[in-house]
Design a protein around this motif. Sequence first.
Motif, short mmCIF file in Angstrom:
data_model
loop_
_atom_site.label_atom_id
_atom_site.label_comp_id
_atom_site.label_asym_id
_atom_site.label_seq_id
_atom_site.Cartn_x
_atom_site.Cartn_y
_atom_site.Cartn_z
N TYR A 1 43.99 -36.34 0.77
CA TYR A 1 44.40 -36.73 2.11
C TYR A 1 45.87 -36.41 2.40
CZ TYR A 1 40.22 -39.54 1.25
OH TYR A 1 38.97 -39.97 0.91
N GLU B 1 41.73 -35.81 6.70
CA GLU B 1 41.43 -37.16 7.16
C GLU B 1 40.37 -37.80 6.27
OE1 GLU B 1 43.10 -38.74 9.47
OE2 GLU B 1 44.33 -36.94 9.72
N PRO B 2 40.55 -39.07 5.87
CA PRO B 2 39.48 -39.79 5.18
C PRO B 2 38.22 -39.83 6.04
CG PRO B 2 41.56 -40.98 5.03
CD PRO B 2 41.77 -39.88 6.02
N ARG B 3 37.08 -39.82 5.38
CA ARG B 3 35.79 -39.86 6.07
C ARG B 3 35.06 -41.15 5.72
NH1 ARG B 3 32.52 -34.95 4.05
NH2 ARG B 3 31.05 -35.73 5.61
N ARG B 4 34.22 -41.60 6.65
CA ARG B 4 33.36 -42.74 6.32
C ARG B 4 32.48 -42.35 5.14
NH1 ARG B 4 32.38 -42.12 11.80
NH2 ARG B 4 33.55 -43.53 13.17
N ASP C 1 33.66 -42.09 2.00
CA ASP C 1 34.49 -41.68 0.87
C ASP C 1 34.74 -42.86 -0.06
OD1 ASP C 1 34.68 -39.16 1.95
OD2 ASP C 1 36.81 -39.27 2.42
N LEU D 1 36.95 -46.30 10.15
CA LEU D 1 38.09 -45.45 10.43
C LEU D 1 38.93 -46.06 11.55
CD1 LEU D 1 36.32 -41.95 10.45
CD2 LEU D 1 37.40 -43.14 8.52
N ASP E 1 27.58 -41.67 8.39
CA ASP E 1 27.78 -40.29 8.86
C ASP E 1 26.90 -39.30 8.12
OD1 ASP E 1 29.62 -41.34 10.56
OD2 ASP E 1 31.37 -40.46 9.62
N ARG F 1 25.65 -39.55 5.17
CA ARG F 1 25.89 -39.52 3.72
C ARG F 1 25.35 -40.81 3.10
NH1 ARG F 1 32.17 -38.84 3.53
NH2 ARG F 1 31.83 -38.36 1.32
N TYR G 1 42.32 -48.41 7.48
CA TYR G 1 40.92 -48.18 7.11
C TYR G 1 40.30 -49.48 6.62
CZ TYR G 1 42.54 -43.46 7.53
OH TYR G 1 43.09 -42.32 8.04
N ARG H 1 40.98 -39.69 -3.41
CA ARG H 1 39.52 -39.80 -3.29
C ARG H 1 38.89 -39.59 -4.66
NH1 ARG H 1 35.36 -36.09 -2.51
NH2 ARG H 1 36.86 -34.39 -2.20
#
Length: 232
Positions: free
Chosen positions: A59, A75-78, A80, A100, A147, A149, A175, A202
């Motif tokens: 990130y 950007e961090p993702r939902r 992660d 987020l 999302d 995943r 977050y 991450r």
Amino acid sequence: MNPPTSLLLTLKAHRGFIVFLLGFALFRTAVADWNPIPSASMRPTLLEGDVVLVNRLAYDLKLPLTDVVLRQLAEPRRGDVVTFSSPLDGTRLIKRVVGLPGDRVALQAGVLVLNGQPLTPAPRHSAGETIAPGWVVEAMRGTETLDGRPHAVQALPALQARRDVEEITVPAGHYFMLGDNRDLSVDSRYIGTVPREKLIGRAHRLLVSADWLGEDGWRLAPRFARWMSPLQ
């Protein structure tokens, strides 16, 4: 030979090794790191005795040994799985990003509600979960999708836990984190949202794993099937 001269000669003789140690330390604090899993807060995804590989450049590029962000890289993702420093006391934690900046997050009877939509884990099945040697409780396990995943989550109905959280809007630059073991995790329900500068990296792969505490007491049994496996 006086002590300062002796010390200088010793340092000079071992300068290659010293440079290696300094470089390795900088690598761990700026590029990549590993994180042993000491608790059950991310079960069933992560088990006590797992060691995960952490990408510190996932990130942000930070000034080594600090939380100073030199450049944002992604950007961090939902969904992660991230390591971060607790905004309360600096403890290093590992949880999953579920909210987020700008997201509306709530929990209702243990079900994550994201932007008004309940994410009910399905299908659910029951399994035994060892809380401590000789103490096994029922675990309700299912699959939650963020999302697109999917990842595993579980609830422990026999334990007292904070299963209801009123809806909050995640502030800018923050977050909302939850452990996959929803009823046995100290996460954003207790420590609040996590500022971006507190993110360490991450976690994306298991390095090694060993069962270090079985029902019969201390032991060390490698879990070879988990070695080098990707995280979901």
